[in-house]
Design a protein around this motif. Structure first.
Motif, short mmCIF file in Angstrom:
data_model
loop_
_atom_site.label_atom_id
_atom_site.label_comp_id
_atom_site.label_asym_id
_atom_site.label_seq_id
_atom_site.Cartn_x
_atom_site.Cartn_y
_atom_site.Cartn_z
N ARG A 96 6.33 2.95 10.16
CA ARG A 96 7.63 3.58 9.88
C ARG A 96 7.74 3.96 8.41
O ARG A 96 8.27 5.02 8.07
CB ARG A 96 8.76 2.64 10.30
N ASN A 97 7.22 3.09 7.53
CA ASN A 97 7.24 3.41 6.10
C ASN A 97 6.33 4.58 5.76
O ASN A 97 6.60 5.36 4.85
CB ASN A 97 6.83 2.19 5.28
N LEU A 98 5.22 4.70 6.50
CA LEU A 98 4.29 5.80 6.24
C LEU A 98 4.93 7.16 6.49
O LEU A 98 4.50 8.17 5.90
CB LEU A 98 3.04 5.64 7.11
N LYS A 99 5.94 7.19 7.37
CA LYS A 99 6.60 8.47 7.64
C LYS A 99 7.31 9.02 6.40
O LYS A 99 7.52 10.23 6.28
CB LYS A 99 7.59 8.29 8.79
N GLU B 204 0.82 -1.22 0.00
CA GLU B 204 0.00 0.00 0.00
C GLU B 204 0.86 1.27 0.00
O GLU B 204 0.59 2.22 -0.75
CB GLU B 204 -0.91 0.01 1.23
N THR B 205 1.87 1.29 0.85
CA THR B 205 2.70 2.49 0.96
C THR B 205 3.43 2.76 -0.35
O THR B 205 3.51 3.90 -0.81
CB THR B 205 3.71 2.33 2.11
N ASP B 206 3.93 1.70 -0.97
CA ASP B 206 4.59 1.86 -2.27
C ASP B 206 3.61 2.39 -3.31
O ASP B 206 3.97 3.24 -4.14
CB ASP B 206 5.16 0.52 -2.72
N ALA B 207 2.37 1.92 -3.28
CA ALA B 207 1.36 2.40 -4.23
C ALA B 207 1.14 3.90 -4.09
O ALA B 207 1.08 4.64 -5.09
CB ALA B 207 0.05 1.65 -4.01
N ILE B 208 1.03 4.36 -2.84
CA ILE B 208 0.80 5.79 -2.60
C ILE B 208 1.99 6.61 -3.07
O ILE B 208 1.83 7.65 -3.72
CB ILE B 208 0.51 6.03 -1.10
#
Length: 506
Positions: free
Chosen positions: A335-338, A299-303
């Motif tokens: 942590r990735n969302l940061k 998900e984070t990579d997609a964003i």
């Protein structure tokens, strides 16, 4: 016919007992013999999938509830109790450098690694944990699954069961039963909660997380000629209206902690495209869902990739509503969302924010989700919804499901992209609030009060809790600054109450 049943020590002790008793009584009244594998008061199992620490107070509450269930069942037929096979030494497990290596591990030809990984991911709330660092947890789950496989080998040879029952099918104990049945081509059924206390769910030779199985069930449910289209439409629509208002069903709604009308400032000239993300650990721990975001790494990579693609487009404003279930967590996903804070065209609304998801939905021109129910809620409320992950409504034509990134970007470029037909969303809503089997024996064959712990037994639970060695550590945690913040959260307070009251129905 011999029916083999694996008792489930679930936190909802009372409700899970009602479901298990219902299924047992159905077979007993048909003349079948029901064989139940139980943990013998924590003796044959040091811990279980629910009680990982082997806490005596929980064993006490669980076995007392079991005893009441078996007492009722024995009045209606032949019920036989069995213990698990003995635990083997755990020193022979190999090391695992990656989660993928763990997920592929087999014992006697049965995949036990995927179930072990599922439990550890769920316990840590981290889809990217290090198996080497958490080896003790991994070994505990593998040892438990090995006991299940050994138990099945012995009892299957002796009883030759016509059917095996287990709950959920996802984590260690449950997963081991499912994997063993698949390996040995043994018919099995998996039972699960529904969205309501009035019904329970059973799937045949699969698990409740099977997208194709549940999609077929949605269609079958909707095409039932015994219910009028008007009634189905009314029931399905009510689901969305109630969800928006925060009306709780089996689980407490996150909406109750949010404030309607509250939004960050937006440029009125820009198209607002909102991501509603999910808790990756909830999906990554489900067998078959490990790669549920199919066009991107996760998900984070997609964003990141989408926002980067439009970094020079001044007509679009991207927003991320971080799922409230991620608050207070420090894991791989958070942590990735940061990293997303560096994106200039993205506004990040943190999980603790009181911003209303539905106020944000109303302001959005398009919505992008990865399996969140808000993806299909967007369709119901007239918004163009793009789905980038696995979920039960994937094949309902209730959201746009791109086959590649080029198609995704074409849809994101189209400012007049229409919402999918509302009726397709209504179909899902109708299924969600009405699927499952109705209880036929509850309050007829037995009274619900017969499964309740007595006041003396409840005192016994609390006393064992107070006497346990973990109390000093628990008290220390209450004085941590993060705990005071969490106490404002109703879901956290309910979980805290269940620490002392495992008989609690919530």
């Amino acid at each position: 016919m011999n029916v083999l049943f694996f008792h489930t020590p679930h936190p909802r002790l009372n409700l899970i007992s009602q479901i298990e008793l219902e299924i047992m009584l159905n077979h007993l009244q048909q003349g079948d013999t029901v064989h139940v594998v139980r943990c013998a008061r924590g003796q044959t199992l040091e811990r279980c999938v629910t009680n990982h620490q082997g806490r005596k107070y929980y064993c006490y509450a669980c076995t007392k509830t079991q005893d009441k269930m078996y007492q009722i069942a024995r009045k209606h037929g032949n019920l036989v109790l069995h213990d698990y096979a003995p635990k083997q030494p755990t020193g022979d497990f190999p090391g695992f450098d990656t989660i993928a290596a763990l997920q592929s591990y087999r014992y006697k030809g049965v995949n036990v690694g995927s179930g072990a990984a599922s439990v550890v991911i769920s316990l840590l709330r981290d889809h990217g944990f290090d198996p080497a660092e958490k080896r003790a947890m991994v070994v505990d789950e593998l040892a438990l699954m090995r006991q299940v496989v050994d138990t099945l080998d012995v009892l299957s040879a002796r009883l030759k069961p016509g059917m095996i029952y287990v709950f959920n099918g996802r984590m260690s104990q449950y997963a081991a039963v499912v994997q063993w049945c698949r390996t040995h081509e043994q018919p099995f059924r998996v039972y699960e909660f529904t969205s309501r206390r009035e019904q329970y769910h059973i799937v045949h030779n699969t698990i409740p997380h099977d997208v194709d199985y549940e999609a077929a069930d949605i269609e079958t449910h909707w095409n039932n000629p015994q219910v009028s289209l008007e009634e189905k439409t009314a029931v399905g629509s009510e689901f969305y209206e109630n969800t928006r208002r925060g009306v709780a069903m089996l689980e407490e709604s996150f909406v109750t902690a949010q404030k309607t009308g509250k939004l960050p400032p937006f440029d009125p000239q820009k198209e607002v495209i909102t991501f509603f993300n999910s808790s990756i650990d909830e999906y990554a721990s489900v067998p078959g869902w490990e790669k549920y975001v199919y066009l991107f790494e996760d998900e984070t990579d997609a964003i990141v990739q989408i926002c980067t693609h439009y970094r020079n487009d001044p007509t679009k404003q991207f927003v991320l509503r971080v799922h409230p279930n991620l608050k207070y967590l420090d894991n791989t996903q958070t942590r990735n969302l940061k990293r997303l804070e560096e994106l200039k065209n993205l506004i990040v609304i943190p999980p603790t924010s009181p911003v209303s998801s539905y106020t944000l939905l109303d302001r959005s021109d398009k919505v992008v989700t990865f399996g969140s129910t808000l993806g299909i809620e967007a369709t119901y409320f007239g918004k163009a919804s793009i789905l980038l992950g696995l979920c039960f409504f994937r094949d309902l034509d209730a959201a746009y499901t791109p086959t590649d990134r080029a198609e995704l970007y074409r849809w994101l470029d189209d400012r007049s992209l229409p919402a999918k037909p509302q009726v397709n969303a209504v179909k899902y809503g109708y299924w969600w609030v009405s699927f499952g089997e109705w209880f036929a024996h509850r309050q007829r064959t037995y009274r619900l009060e017969e499964l309740e712990l007595t006041p003396a037994e409840k005192v016994g639970v609390v006393w064992r809790k107070i006497a346990s060695a973990e109390i000093p550590a628990r008290v220390y945690k209450l004085f941590k600054p993060t705990t005071y913040r969490k106490l404002k959260d109703k879901r956290f307070r309910q979980a805290l109450a269940k620490e002392f009251m495992p008989w609690n129905k919530r």
